[in-house]
Design a protein around this motif. Structure first.
Motif, short mmCIF file in Angstrom:
data_model
loop_
_atom_site.label_atom_id
_atom_site.label_comp_id
_atom_site.label_asym_id
_atom_site.label_seq_id
_atom_site.Cartn_x
_atom_site.Cartn_y
_atom_site.Cartn_z
N GLY A 1 0.86 -0.99 -0.01
CA GLY A 1 -0.01 0.10 -0.12
C GLY A 1 0.99 1.36 0.03
N ARG A 2 1.98 1.14 0.51
CA ARG A 2 3.15 2.43 0.59
C ARG A 2 3.88 2.48 -0.54
NH1 ARG A 2 -0.37 2.59 3.83
NH2 ARG A 2 -0.03 3.49 5.97
N PHE A 3 4.06 1.55 -1.37
CA PHE A 3 4.74 1.58 -2.67
C PHE A 3 3.94 0.84 -3.85
CE2 PHE A 3 7.67 1.02 1.00
CZ PHE A 3 8.74 1.62 0.65
N PRO A 4 3.13 1.95 -4.28
CA PRO A 4 2.18 1.63 -5.46
C PRO A 4 3.09 1.21 -6.74
CG PRO A 4 2.15 3.88 -4.86
CD PRO A 4 2.85 3.17 -3.91
N GLN A 5 4.16 1.69 -6.88
CA GLN A 5 5.19 1.46 -7.96
C GLN A 5 5.09 -0.05 -8.48
OE1 GLN A 5 6.07 3.01 -5.39
NE2 GLN A 5 8.31 2.79 -4.70
N LEU A 6 4.99 -1.02 -7.04
CA LEU A 6 4.91 -2.41 -7.24
C LEU A 6 3.94 -2.86 -8.30
CD1 LEU A 6 6.04 -5.32 -6.39
CD2 LEU A 6 3.95 -5.13 -4.85
N GLY A 7 4.17 -3.05 -9.45
CA GLY A 7 3.16 -3.55 -10.54
C GLY A 7 2.18 -4.66 -9.94
N HIS A 8 1.10 -4.85 -10.64
CA HIS A 8 -0.23 -5.63 -10.23
C HIS A 8 0.40 -7.22 -10.62
CE1 HIS A 8 -2.76 -2.66 -9.42
NE2 HIS A 8 -3.01 -2.09 -10.20
N GLN A 9 1.26 -7.27 -11.56
CA GLN A 9 1.66 -8.54 -12.16
C GLN A 9 2.86 -9.01 -11.27
OE1 GLN A 9 2.29 -7.56 -16.28
NE2 GLN A 9 0.58 -8.37 -16.93
N ALA A 10 3.71 -8.15 -10.86
CA ALA A 10 4.63 -8.47 -9.70
C ALA A 10 4.03 -9.02 -8.45
CB ALA A 10 5.55 -7.17 -9.62
N ALA A 11 2.93 -8.18 -8.11
CA ALA A 11 2.31 -8.77 -6.78
C ALA A 11 1.83 -9.91 -7.05
CB ALA A 11 1.14 -7.65 -6.42
N ALA A 12 1.29 -10.25 -8.37
CA ALA A 12 0.69 -11.88 -8.53
C ALA A 12 1.82 -12.74 -8.44
CB ALA A 12 -0.16 -11.75 -9.77
N ARG A 13 3.18 -12.45 -9.00
CA ARG A 13 4.19 -13.51 -8.96
C ARG A 13 4.36 -13.77 -7.55
NH1 ARG A 13 5.65 -10.31 -13.62
NH2 ARG A 13 7.13 -9.27 -12.42
N LEU A 14 4.47 -12.47 -6.62
CA LEU A 14 5.00 -12.80 -5.16
C LEU A 14 3.75 -13.47 -4.51
CD1 LEU A 14 6.04 -9.07 -4.44
CD2 LEU A 14 7.71 -10.98 -4.38
N ALA B 1 2.35 -13.82 3.47
CA ALA B 1 3.06 -12.61 2.86
C ALA B 1 2.52 -12.65 1.33
CB ALA B 1 4.36 -12.57 3.00
N GLY B 2 2.59 -13.64 0.73
CA GLY B 2 1.85 -13.66 -0.59
C GLY B 2 0.62 -13.19 -0.71
N MET B 3 -0.27 -13.58 0.11
CA MET B 3 -1.49 -13.00 -0.16
C MET B 3 -1.66 -11.54 0.18
SD MET B 3 -3.62 -15.65 -0.73
CE MET B 3 -5.15 -15.29 -0.30
N GLY B 4 -0.88 -11.11 1.26
CA GLY B 4 -0.95 -9.68 1.48
C GLY B 4 -0.31 -8.83 0.49
N PHE B 5 0.49 -9.37 -0.26
CA PHE B 5 0.85 -8.51 -1.50
C PHE B 5 -0.28 -8.58 -2.77
CE2 PHE B 5 5.51 -9.78 -0.31
CZ PHE B 5 5.85 -8.39 -0.21
N LEU B 6 -1.04 -9.28 -2.71
CA LEU B 6 -1.86 -9.51 -3.88
C LEU B 6 -3.25 -9.09 -3.62
CD1 LEU B 6 -2.40 -10.08 -6.97
CD2 LEU B 6 -2.79 -12.33 -6.20
N TYR B 7 -3.86 -9.71 -2.38
CA TYR B 7 -5.27 -9.60 -2.05
C TYR B 7 -5.84 -8.06 -2.21
CZ TYR B 7 -8.62 -12.95 -0.15
OH TYR B 7 -9.83 -13.73 -0.38
N PRO B 8 -5.26 -7.00 -1.35
CA PRO B 8 -5.73 -5.45 -1.62
C PRO B 8 -5.65 -5.24 -3.08
CG PRO B 8 -4.04 -5.82 0.19
CD PRO B 8 -3.97 -6.86 -0.83
N ARG B 9 -4.79 -5.67 -3.65
CA ARG B 9 -4.64 -5.20 -5.16
C ARG B 9 -5.81 -5.58 -6.06
NH1 ARG B 9 0.24 -3.12 -7.06
NH2 ARG B 9 1.39 -2.53 -5.34
#
Length: 464
Positions: free
Chosen positions: A332-345, A379-387
């Motif tokens: 949430g603090r680093f929106p530059q993390l792309g949605h596809q990168a969040a999905a990979r994480l 952690a993986g869910m936290g990266f993607l779920y809000p996105r």
């Protein structure tokens, strides 16, 4: 909802200009944000607590045959609540939908907490699931109606952060309550705090009622499809304890019925993983199914194979909840993390977790491996779920916020319920095998789902 009605609603709601407002705790949004996050906190505590105490509940009420159903059933009937709440919200009255959903939520908690038999306990869980499903959709619509788009990522991150305290102490407290005053207080203790949260949210909701005018049409067919979907998933779950041809015929018929029923309830192209919103909805179903269908068996593995207490078994859930909240806060603090990168994480974290669980079940590794491994899943869910929530609102118009929000929640619950049913069937079929092989079989099912998340992740963004 027509554009005229949306403009009327916006005129009475909190300011929509992104530059004219502060954060989610600024004066126009403070009590709404606190109240909604408290509701999420209570739902999180209940979810984590039930997973922790279910071995004890099953033992006291002689409910081993309904163990998986106690989890999958609420998710299945929750679909009906989601569709009803989505239609209700699109007609412009989220406050009434909020009150009704919380009333069902509380009634279910009371029924489960006072249940003398496993049958009544499951009925309470079903009522609670109906209200909880509706509540999820209503909260999404409130975010869309009350907060400007600039604040959407922050309020969704706030929802994830609302899991921090329940994740930190919830499973442990649930275990301690179970071993001292009894597991029933896990349900009964939540009721009063739910009322407090409502006192914060409902008064603010007066500003987002529908303006006078022609109401949006209510499609009864969607509600009927939701009922069919819930019935199919319930039949799929109950088939896990059947014997003979029924054990294999019913799941096939129920799966086909569920596939047909869910199509009108989600955006067109969802089952085909079409780029954009359809893949967002499908991705939510896949990762939710992978995570929640696995998590149900994590405390059971530690209690049955290692003989640890319910409080200690809850540490794995605590680790996952904390890592989920931390990852959600970071993204949430680093929106530059792309949605596809969040999905990979997300796919990577779930893959590491499942590999550690399967290895532990087969090789009887130290239970610390379960705790650490499951933290990667959180952690993986936290990266993607809000996105996925943010993307759903970005891809929505003001006329279909309720439909798309309900579709996201429907995918979440249906995916989890179907995965729970599949793991229950495999677990029951392998129950006679020694050691942790039944658990390894259940984890193998969710590992297949995890593999699909690697395929769908690149399709979250629209072309161009």
């Amino acid at each position: 909802m027509s554009s005229r009605d949306v403009d009327a609603v916006s005129a009475t709601a909190a300011p929509r200009d992104a530059e004219a407002v502060g954060g989610v705790l600024s004066r126009p949004y403070r009590w709404t944000s606190i109240g909604m996050c408290l509701l999420v906190t209570l739902a999180a505590f209940e979810a984590l607590a039930v997973t922790t105490i279910m071995p004890a509940v099953s033992r006291e009420l002689d409910g081993a045959a309904l163990y998986a159903f106690a989890f999958a059933g609420p998710l299945a009937v929750g679909v009906v609540g989601m569709v009803a709440a989505g239609a209700w919200a699109d007609r412009g009255n989220p406050r009434s939908a909020l009150i009704a959903s919380v009333a069902l939520f509380v009634a279910g908690l009371l029924t489960a907490g006072l249940a003398p038999t496993m049958g009544l306990f499951v009925i309470g869980r079903l009522v609670h699931g109906l209200g909880g499903g509706a509540l999820t959709v209503v909260l999404y619509v409130i975010v869309a109606r009350v907060y400007p788009p600039r604040l959407h990522p922050r309020i969704f991150a706030g929802f994830a952060a609302a899991w921090v305290i329940p994740s930190l102490i919830g499973p442990f407290i649930a275990g301690v309550l179970t071993e001292t005053v009894g597991w029933r207080w896990v349900f009964l203790g939540v009721v009063a705090l739910t009322g407090l949260a409502m006192l914060m949210v409902v008064p603010v909701m007066r500003g987002v009622l529908r303006a006078p005018g022609e109401p949006a049409p209510f499609r009864v067919s969607r509600l009927l499809w939701a009922v069919l979907l819930a019935a199919a998933v319930l039949a799929l779950t109950l088939a896990a304890e059947a014997r003979g041809p029924v054990q294999w015929v019913v799941p096939v018929v129920a799966a086909v019925a569920a596939g047909l029923a869910i199509r009108p309830l989600v955006p067109r192209g969802t089952l085909l993983a079409r780029r954009g919103l359809p893949s967002v909805i499908l991705m939510r179903a896949i990762v939710a199914a992978t995570f929640f269908a696995t998590e149900v068996y994590v405390p059971l593995l530690m209690v049955t194979e290692y003989g640890v207490s319910a409080a200690i078994a809850g540490l794995a859930l605590t680790a996952a909840g904390l890592s989920w909240a931390a990852a959600s806060w970071w993204q949430g603090r680093f929106p530059q993390l792309g949605h596809q990168a969040a999905a990979r994480l997300a796919a990577g974290g779930l893959s590491i977790a499942l590999a550690s669980l399967i290895a532990t079940a087969i090789l009887h590794l130290d239970p610390l491996v379960v705790v650490v491994g499951w933290a990667f899943a959180g952690a993986g869910m936290g990266f993607l779920y809000p996105r996925l929530g943010v993307l759903t609102l970005q891809y929505s118009t003001k006329d279909d916020q309720g439909f798309n929000s309900s579709a996201l929640s429907i995918a979440d619950s249906t995916g989890s319920a179907v995965a729970l049913a599949a793991t229950a069937i495999v677990f029951a079929a392998m129950r006679g095998l020694p050691g942790g092989w039944p658990f390894a079989g259940a984890f193998a099912v969710t590992a297949v789902l995890c593999g699909l998340s690697w395929v769908i992740g690149p399709r979250l963004a629209r072309r161009g």
